[in-house]
Enzyme design. Structure first.
Site, short mmCIF file in Angstrom:
data_model
loop_
_atom_site.label_atom_id
_atom_site.label_comp_id
_atom_site.label_asym_id
_atom_site.label_seq_id
_atom_site.Cartn_x
_atom_site.Cartn_y
_atom_site.Cartn_z
N ARG A 100 -19.39 56.72 30.76
CA ARG A 100 -18.88 57.53 31.50
C ARG A 100 -18.84 58.98 31.88
NH1 ARG A 100 -15.21 54.73 35.33
NH2 ARG A 100 -13.39 55.17 34.69
N THR B 141 -17.09 48.97 43.33
CA THR B 141 -18.84 49.25 42.59
C THR B 141 -19.43 48.71 42.54
OG1 THR B 141 -17.87 50.11 40.33
CG2 THR B 141 -17.73 52.29 42.26
N THR C 227 -20.52 52.53 38.73
CA THR C 227 -19.53 53.39 39.29
C THR C 227 -20.05 54.84 39.51
OG1 THR C 227 -17.43 53.42 40.18
CG2 THR C 227 -18.18 53.77 37.43
N GLU D 171 -16.79 55.67 41.36
CA GLU D 171 -15.82 54.79 41.93
C GLU D 171 -15.50 54.54 43.07
OE1 GLU D 171 -12.64 54.43 41.15
OE2 GLU D 171 -11.42 55.68 41.19
N GLU E 125 -14.79 60.39 39.82
CA GLU E 125 -14.38 59.00 39.11
C GLU E 125 -12.79 59.84 38.37
OE1 GLU E 125 -15.00 56.03 37.73
OE2 GLU E 125 -16.66 56.59 38.70
N SER F 207 -10.57 53.69 32.33
CA SER F 207 -11.55 52.93 34.09
C SER F 207 -11.14 51.54 32.92
CB SER F 207 -13.12 52.72 32.73
OG SER F 207 -13.52 51.74 34.02
N SER F 208 -11.47 50.72 33.94
CA SER F 208 -10.90 49.00 34.45
C SER F 208 -11.87 48.22 34.22
CB SER F 208 -10.00 48.56 35.47
OG SER F 208 -8.91 49.82 35.82
N GLY G 156 -14.48 46.54 41.33
CA GLY G 156 -13.06 46.26 42.24
C GLY G 156 -12.08 46.83 41.36
N GLY G 157 -12.28 48.58 40.77
CA GLY G 157 -10.83 49.37 40.48
C GLY G 157 -10.26 48.80 39.43
N1 GLU Z 1 -13.71 53.93 38.64
C1 GLU Z 1 -13.37 52.17 38.21
C2 GLU Z 1 -12.87 52.11 37.24
O1 GLU Z 1 -14.05 52.28 36.10
C3 GLU Z 1 -14.37 51.12 38.52
C4 GLU Z 1 -13.82 51.12 40.53
C5 GLU Z 1 -15.51 49.67 40.64
O2 GLU Z 1 -16.09 49.41 39.82
O3 GLU Z 1 -14.96 49.31 41.55
O4 GLU Z 1 -12.28 50.84 37.14
#
Ligand code: GLU
Length: 669
Positions: A98, A388, A406, A408, A427, A449-450, A470-471
């Site tokens: 990360r 991502t 990702t 981001e 990020e 992060s998600s 997908g965040g």
């Molecule tokens: N930046 C996002 C996160 O870490 C990831 C975005 C994604 O994978 O869609 O949650």
């Protein structure tokens, strides 16, 4: 003969006679399999497996290839979490690459002079949004610890793809066209993807000589050329030119961390998922545990009763996510408390069977942790949904990789390192823009992060690697895919393609096409606010291992060119979904408590200047008896319609008709 206790145990055990998620009638692979969002990168992974590489080698090769063929989603300018199951040691570990905040980071870094958050569009395309990237060092660390090949070997296919070029596919063309302004803002990326001011179109060849040069430098000199050498210097210079403040010292200090995943159970299966700094694993397991208390199978995956509970479970889990989950190297995260059976039971009681809970707040897991609260402050998550990438790999020895990676946003910050051809992440916009919470920006910290790379096991045997981009929607996509397989007995491909919903807080629900309008109307009558039209959520790639037969299967999403390739069997690319049919313009809109109802044009008519809606659809959406108001109905074109005013008022709503705006608004407290 089966004893009484044994019979009871049999009854209590999961219903699957075999491993869940296996597509019927398919011959699985036996020598390794990959599920990736782009066919060219999938091919690279398959080739590495075929040449005798293990899952970690293949994953590294896939990531580097994705940097070339899906440059808008991930790469060496970003970060990610590579979850690995090591067959020999029977161990699951995570390589955390990360991004880290540079030393210049500050909790107020995304506020303007008046102390207000800088609008997202501006804040995410500024050099300040760029975190110190970890992907390259992460790949090298994973290869050195768990791979059998070297970075200098697995990078070769990516060099070839960058030099020879790849045809732009339908989804990349769409992303380039949608991101034009961002790509042109800092020039360099615009020259590659929007040459001469014209976005690369589907079928055109994307050739990336600068990126090929960068990968050759890495092949020759190793990761130091980025973290201590000329690529790093160019990177730092560009970040500073575009508004950021990063130094070579920040790059040198970047740390890859090997982490223990978080673990939970669901109906006798073990769910192993991403620990902080991701909120993914804890939130995923909370959702599954909350859902475990209901008979979901009876209602079915697309029923109003099930989706209602799912939305409510999501609201509860996401509220805790906002309050307690962040980089635990900075703040302790109550991981035990959040997943404690008693705490989950307490939270589950907040789910009412037929009514939305408008007042969901974070709970207090600290007493269940056995510790006093340290810091908890929820900041509203207002950043738009990102996309991502996730891919899953299994090798012939039984090692698995579940890797979410990702930069981001689509095309990250829009900043490309001049002369080196790779995109830089944004990020740091995953930190809260408003200071005060556990996820505020601080030097050296990893933004929350998600990402939810996950491995599911039964009796210690792994059988599924799954994840999604997908965040914040990632957690919803992963939990629904797992529920579809474990709870609704779907084979993996169907589980991935089945329509999903996302709602992190009351009232807004995002939904995918395929959910029946009647179900949406029933849910809206319960108080949920569905967005007016369906949208795509996430992009799941998974592999399934039948540990009883030794066969491997995969599923890939159709929102990109998701591709599954087995070394010896299984090969497919998901077809592009059909474009939604063009909706006729409706005569007016129906708004209930502020939410526009998804009625089709033919369900709405103006009669003597007054709004009428097809009777049973109106009553369904307002929570009325479908047989009511018989004498008020009028018949037109073979359908029966009801006056919104009459039915609405009859059901206790106040109704206002704005003929000029063509909106009929209903309100009920
Ligand atoms: N930046 C996002 C996160 O870490 C990831 C975005 C994604 O994978 O869609 O949650």
């Amino acid at each position: 003969m089966v004893s009484a206790t044994a019979a009871l145990l049999l009854l209590a055990s999961p219903v699957h006679a075999q491993v869940p998620g296996i597509p019927s009638g398919e011959t699985g692979a036996t020598k390794g399999i990959v599920a990736v969002s782009h066919p060219a990168a999938a091919q690279v992974g398959k080739d590495i497996l075929q040449q005798g590489g293990n899952a970690i080698d293949a994953a590294a090769g896939i990531q580097l290839a994705l940097n070339v063929v899906e440059p808008q989603m991930s790469g060496i300018g970003g970060g990610g979490f590579m979850m690995i199951y090591l067959q020999k040691q029977k161990k699951i570990t995570v390589i955390d690459s990360r991004e880290m905040a540079p030393q210049s980071a500050d909790p107020r870094m995304f506020l303007d002079a008046e102390g207000k958050p800088i609008p997202f569009d501006e804040r995410h395309t500024n050099g300040k949004a760029v975190g110190v990237p970890g992907t390259l060092l992460g790949l090298d660390t994973a290869l050195k610890k768990y791979g059998t090949m070297k970075l200098s070997q697995v990078i070769d296919p990516a060099i070839g793809l960058a030099e020879q070029g790849v045809p732009v596919n339908w989804i990349n063309a769409r992303h380039i066209a949608d991101s034009q302004d961002k790509l042109l803002k800092h020039k360099t990326a615009g020259e590659v993807f929007v040459p001469g001011g014209k976005p690369l179109a589907e079928g055109e060849l994307l050739i990336q000589p600068d990126l090929a040069k960068t990968f050759k430098l890495i092949k020759e000199k190793g990761t130091d050329v980025l973290y201590k050498g000329e690529i790093g210097e160019a990177l730092v210079k560009e970040v500073n030119r575009t508004g950021g403040a990063m130094t070579m010292e920040d790059l040198k200090k970047y740390k890859v961390v090997e982490r223990e995943p978080v673990k939970g159970t669901f109906r006798g299966y073990e769910i192993v998922s991403m620990s902080p700094p991701s909120s993914g694993g804890l939130t995923l397991i909370q959702i599954l545990k909350l859902m475990e208390g209901f008979d979901n199978k009876k209602d079915g995956p697309l029923s109003a009763a099930y989706l209602h509970r799912l939305i409510e479970a999501n609201h509860l889990a996401y509220a805790d996510r906002a309050a307690y989950m962040a980089d635990e190297d900075f703040y302790p995260v109550p991981k035990t408390g959040l997943l404690h059976e008693e705490y989950i039971k307490e939270r589950r009681q907040l789910i009412q069977p037929d009514r939305v809970n408008r007042e969901v707040k974070a709970g207090d897991p600290w007493p269940y942790e056995g510790k006093k609260a340290v810091k908890a402050l929820s900041q509203v998550d207002v950043t738009p949904v990102k996309q991502t990438t996730h891919f899953s790999v299994m090798d012939k020895w039984g090692n698995l990789v579940s890797y979410t990676t990702t930069i981001e946003d689509v095309f990250g910050s829009g900043i490309m390192v001049p002369g080196y051809g790779f995109m830089l992440n944004n990020e740091l916009t995953d930190f809260d823009a408003v200071p005060g919470g556990v996820n505020e920006a601080e030097p050296g910290k990893r933004p929350r992060s998600s990402m939810t790379p996950t491995i599911v096991l039964k009796d210690g045997k792994p059988f599924m690697a799954v994840g999604s981009p997908g965040g914040s929607t990632i957690i919803a996509s992963v939990s629904q895919t797992i529920l579809n397989v474990l709870e609704h007995d779907m084979p993996i491909r169907e589980a991935i393609l089945s329509p999903r919903i996302f709602s992190s807080s009351y009232p807004s629900v995002t939904w995918e096409a395929g959910i029946d309008q009647d179900v949406v109307l029933q849910l809206m009558a319960m108080g949920h606010g569905f967005r007016p039209a369906p949208e795509n959520i996430g992009n799941v790639q998974a592999v399934i291992y039948d540990f009883e037969t030794g066969r491997m299967y995969g599923g890939a999403d159709n929102t990109r060119e998701g591709t599954v390739l087995g070394v010896d069997a299984v090969a497919f690319t998901s077809a592009e979904p059909p474009a939604p049919a063009k909706e006729e313009k409706a005569a007016f809109a129906v708004k209930v408590n502020g939410h526009v109802y998804p009625y089709t044009a033919e369900q709405l008519v103006l009669w003597n200047g007054e709004p009428y809606v097809q009777a049973e659809k109106l009553l369904l959406g307002l929570g009325g008896d479908p047989d009511a108001f018989q004498s008020e109905r009028i018949s037109l074109n073979g359908r029966s319609y009801l006056s919104v005013k009459k039915a609405g008022e009859g059901l206790g709503y106040t109704v206002e008709w704005d003929a000029k705006e063509a909106v009929v608004s209903l309100q009920k407290p």
